[in-house]
Design a protein around this motif. Structure first.
Motif, PDB file in Angstrom:
ATOM      1  N   VAL A   1      72.373 117.072  81.013  1.00  0.00           N
ATOM      2  CA  VAL A   1      73.812 117.202  81.308  1.00  0.00           C
ATOM      3  C   VAL A   1      74.635 116.105  80.624  1.00  0.00           C
ATOM      4  O   VAL A   1      75.558 116.414  79.861  1.00  0.00           O
ATOM      5  N   PRO A   2      74.327 114.814  80.842  1.00  0.00           N
ATOM      6  CA  PRO A   2      75.135 113.797  80.150  1.00  0.00           C
ATOM      7  C   PRO A   2      74.914 113.813  78.633  1.00  0.00           C
ATOM      8  O   PRO A   2      75.844 113.528  77.871  1.00  0.00           O
ATOM      9  N   THR A   3      73.711 114.156  78.216  1.00  0.00           N
ATOM     10  CA  THR A   3      73.436 114.227  76.775  1.00  0.00           C
ATOM     11  C   THR A   3      74.324 115.270  76.119  1.00  0.00           C
ATOM     12  O   THR A   3      74.902 115.036  75.055  1.00  0.00           O
ATOM     13  N   THR A   4      74.442 116.414  76.753  1.00  0.00           N
ATOM     14  CA  THR A   4      75.252 117.497  76.202  1.00  0.00           C
ATOM     15  C   THR A   4      76.737 117.155  76.243  1.00  0.00           C
ATOM     16  O   THR A   4      77.462 117.387  75.276  1.00  0.00           O
ATOM     17  N   ALA A   5      77.174 116.591  77.361  1.00  0.00           N
ATOM     18  CA  ALA A   5      78.594 116.229  77.484  1.00  0.00           C
ATOM     19  C   ALA A   5      78.987 115.166  76.454  1.00  0.00           C
ATOM     20  O   ALA A   5      80.073 115.228  75.871  1.00  0.00           O
ATOM     21  N   ALA A   6      78.099 114.202  76.226  1.00  0.00           N
ATOM     22  CA  ALA A   6      78.408 113.123  75.282  1.00  0.00           C
ATOM     23  C   ALA A   6      78.225 113.565  73.836  1.00  0.00           C
ATOM     24  O   ALA A   6      79.012 113.198  72.958  1.00  0.00           O
ATOM     25  N   GLY A   7      77.205 114.339  73.590  1.00  0.00           N
ATOM     26  CA  GLY A   7      76.848 114.659  72.207  1.00  0.00           C
ATOM     27  C   GLY A   7      77.556 115.846  71.598  1.00  0.00           C
ATOM     28  O   GLY A   7      77.664 115.938  70.369  1.00  0.00           O
TER      29      GLY A   7
ATOM     30  N   PRO B   1      80.881 117.537  72.626  1.00  0.00           N
ATOM     31  CA  PRO B   1      82.154 117.913  73.269  1.00  0.00           C
ATOM     32  C   PRO B   1      83.024 118.725  72.306  1.00  0.00           C
ATOM     33  O   PRO B   1      84.016 118.224  71.761  1.00  0.00           O
ATOM     34  N   PHE B   2      82.667 119.996  72.113  1.00  0.00           N
ATOM     35  CA  PHE B   2      83.367 120.832  71.139  1.00  0.00           C
ATOM     36  C   PHE B   2      84.849 120.982  71.475  1.00  0.00           C
ATOM     37  O   PHE B   2      85.668 121.197  70.593  1.00  0.00           O
ATOM     38  N   TRP B   3      85.209 120.851  72.709  1.00  0.00           N
ATOM     39  CA  TRP B   3      86.600 120.993  73.146  1.00  0.00           C
ATOM     40  C   TRP B   3      87.498 119.869  72.608  1.00  0.00           C
ATOM     41  O   TRP B   3      88.709 120.014  72.621  1.00  0.00           O
TER      42      TRP B   3
ATOM     43  N   ASN C   1      80.144 123.767  65.122  1.00  0.00           N
ATOM     44  CA  ASN C   1      78.834 123.121  65.144  1.00  0.00           C
ATOM     45  C   ASN C   1      78.522 122.563  66.539  1.00  0.00           C
ATOM     46  O   ASN C   1      77.435 122.776  67.078  1.00  0.00           O
ATOM     47  N   ASN C   2      79.487 121.850  67.127  1.00  0.00           N
ATOM     48  CA  ASN C   2      79.268 121.285  68.458  1.00  0.00           C
ATOM     49  C   ASN C   2      79.140 122.382  69.524  1.00  0.00           C
ATOM     50  O   ASN C   2      78.382 122.238  70.471  1.00  0.00           O
ATOM     51  N   GLN C   3      79.876 123.472  69.345  1.00  0.00           N
ATOM     52  CA  GLN C   3      79.787 124.562  70.304  1.00  0.00           C
ATOM     53  C   GLN C   3      78.397 125.214  70.251  1.00  0.00           C
ATOM     54  O   GLN C   3      77.819 125.541  71.287  1.00  0.00           O
ATOM     55  N   ILE C   4      77.860 125.367  69.059  1.00  0.00           N
ATOM     56  CA  ILE C   4      76.513 125.935  68.909  1.00  0.00           C
ATOM     57  C   ILE C   4      75.485 125.021  69.589  1.00  0.00           C
ATOM     58  O   ILE C   4      74.612 125.488  70.332  1.00  0.00           O
ATOM     59  N   HIS C   5      75.571 123.719  69.349  1.00  0.00           N
ATOM     60  CA  HIS C   5      74.637 122.776  69.971  1.00  0.00           C
ATOM     61  C   HIS C   5      74.824 122.717  71.490  1.00  0.00           C
ATOM     62  O   HIS C   5      73.852 122.578  72.240  1.00  0.00           O
ATOM     63  N   PHE C   6      76.063 122.829  71.938  1.00  0.00           N
ATOM     64  CA  PHE C   6      76.345 122.859  73.377  1.00  0.00           C
ATOM     65  C   PHE C   6      75.658 124.075  74.004  1.00  0.00           C
ATOM     66  O   PHE C   6      74.989 123.964  75.043  1.00  0.00           O
ATOM     67  N   LEU C   7      75.806 125.232  73.380  1.00  0.00           N
ATOM     68  CA  LEU C   7      75.182 126.458  73.900  1.00  0.00           C
ATOM     69  C   LEU C   7      73.655 126.402  73.811  1.00  0.00           C
ATOM     70  O   LEU C   7      72.959 126.908  74.693  1.00  0.00           O
ATOM     71  N   LYS C   8      73.144 125.765  72.751  1.00  0.00           N
ATOM     72  CA  LYS C   8      71.691 125.576  72.641  1.00  0.00           C
ATOM     73  C   LYS C   8      71.184 124.747  73.808  1.00  0.00           C
ATOM     74  O   LYS C   8      70.183 125.072  74.444  1.00  0.00           O
ATOM     75  N   ASN C   9      71.897 123.671  74.124  1.00  0.00           N
ATOM     76  CA  ASN C   9      71.500 122.822  75.253  1.00  0.00           C
ATOM     77  C   ASN C   9      71.630 123.566  76.576  1.00  0.00           C
ATOM     78  O   ASN C   9      70.842 123.346  77.493  1.00  0.00           O
ATOM     79  N   LEU C  10      72.609 124.440  76.669  1.00  0.00           N
ATOM     80  CA  LEU C  10      72.747 125.264  77.861  1.00  0.00           C
ATOM     81  C   LEU C  10      71.532 126.179  78.014  1.00  0.00           C
ATOM     82  O   LEU C  10      71.022 126.372  79.120  1.00  0.00           O
ATOM     83  N   GLY C  11      71.054 126.714  76.893  1.00  0.00           N
ATOM     84  CA  GLY C  11      69.832 127.530  76.904  1.00  0.00           C
ATOM     85  C   GLY C  11      68.610 126.711  77.311  1.00  0.00           C
ATOM     86  O   GLY C  11      67.763 127.177  78.072  1.00  0.00           O
ATOM     87  N   LEU C  12      68.527 125.489  76.798  1.00  0.00           N
ATOM     88  CA  LEU C  12      67.434 124.591  77.199  1.00  0.00           C
ATOM     89  C   LEU C  12      67.507 124.308  78.703  1.00  0.00           C
ATOM     90  O   LEU C  12      66.479 124.285  79.385  1.00  0.00           O
TER      91      LEU C  12
END
Length: 181
Positions: free
Chosen positions: A92-98, A100-102, A112-123
Motif C-alpha cells: 500500500v505505501p509502496t504503491t502510493a509513494a511510487g 501517484p499517477f493522479w 506509465n504510473n497508472q499501469i504500475h499502480f494497476l499492476k500493484n493492485l493486481g499483486l
C-alpha cells in the motif's frame, strides 16, 4: 502442497524478493518519491513509539527488509498466509509513494504510473488470495466450530450413558431390596 500452488507463490513472491533486496541496498534513490508518504506516516509512528526512527531512508529500508523476508517466506511456503498479509500491507505505501499517477501532468508519465499502480493492485489481489488460501484444508474457524460440535456430541453421549447407568443402578437396587435375603 500442489505444484501449481507452489509455483504461483514463487512467482508472486519474486517481485518482493528482488525489489526488497534492491531497495535495502540502495534506498537513497527512492527518498524523493517516498518523502511525501513518509512525512504523513511519521507522526503516526511517533505516536506509537517515540524511539522508532521515522526518517524516510530508514522507513524505506524497513519496508524493503519486510518485503524481502515476506517474499522469501511466501516463496518457501513458511507462514505463507501471514507473509502474504504482511506483503499486502507493505504494498500500500509502496504503491502510493511510487506510482501517484493522479499527480502527473505529463500524459506519458501519468499513463506509465497508472499501469504500475494497476499492476500493484493486481499483486495486492493475488496476495489477498494467498492470505486466504488454506490449501484445501479447513480453516481455523471451521475447525474450531467442528471441535465445539464434536465436544457437544460427546457431552450429550456421556449424559445419556450416565442416565442409562443410573436407571440400571436404581432398578438393581430396587430388585435387591425386594429379594429376601
Amino acid at each position: 502442497m500442489k505444484p501449481v500452488r507452489s509455483l504461483a507463490r514463487v512467482m508472486l513472491s519474486g517481485i518482493f524478493v528482488v525489489s526488497g533486496a534492491r531497495n535495502l541496498r540502495n534506498p537513497e534513490r527512492l527518498v524523493p518519491a517516498a518523502k511525501p508518504v513518509t512525512d504523513k506516516v511519521a507522526p503516526l509512528i511517533q505516536n506509537l513509539h517515540p524511539r522508532i526512527p521515522t526518517d524516510t531512508e530508514t522507513l524505506i529500508r524497513a519496508n524493503a527488509a519486510t518485503q524481502l523476508v515476506g517474499g522469501l517466506m511466501l516463496a518457501t511456503g513458511r507462514f505463507s498466509r501471514p507473509a502474504a498479509l504482511v506483503l499486502a500491507g507493505t504494498l500500500v505505501p509502496t504503491t502510493a509513494a511510487g506510482h501517484p499517477f493522479w499527480n502527473n501532468d505529463d500524459p506519458a508519465a501519468r499513463n506509465n504510473n497508472q499501469i504500475h499502480f494497476l499492476k500493484n493492485l493486481g499483486l495486492l489481489g493475488g496476495l489477498l488470495l494467498a492470505a486466504a488460501d488454506t490449501e484445501g484444508k479447513p480453516g481455523l474457524r471451521w475447525r474450531a466450530g467442528h471441535r465445539i460440535d464434536h465436544s457437544r456430541r460427546s457431552v450429550k453421549r456421556a449424559v445419556r450413558t450416565a442416565r442409562r447407568e443410573a436407571k440400571i443402578a436404581v432398578r438393581s437396587a430396587a430388585t435387591a431390596r425386594r429379594m429376601p435375603g
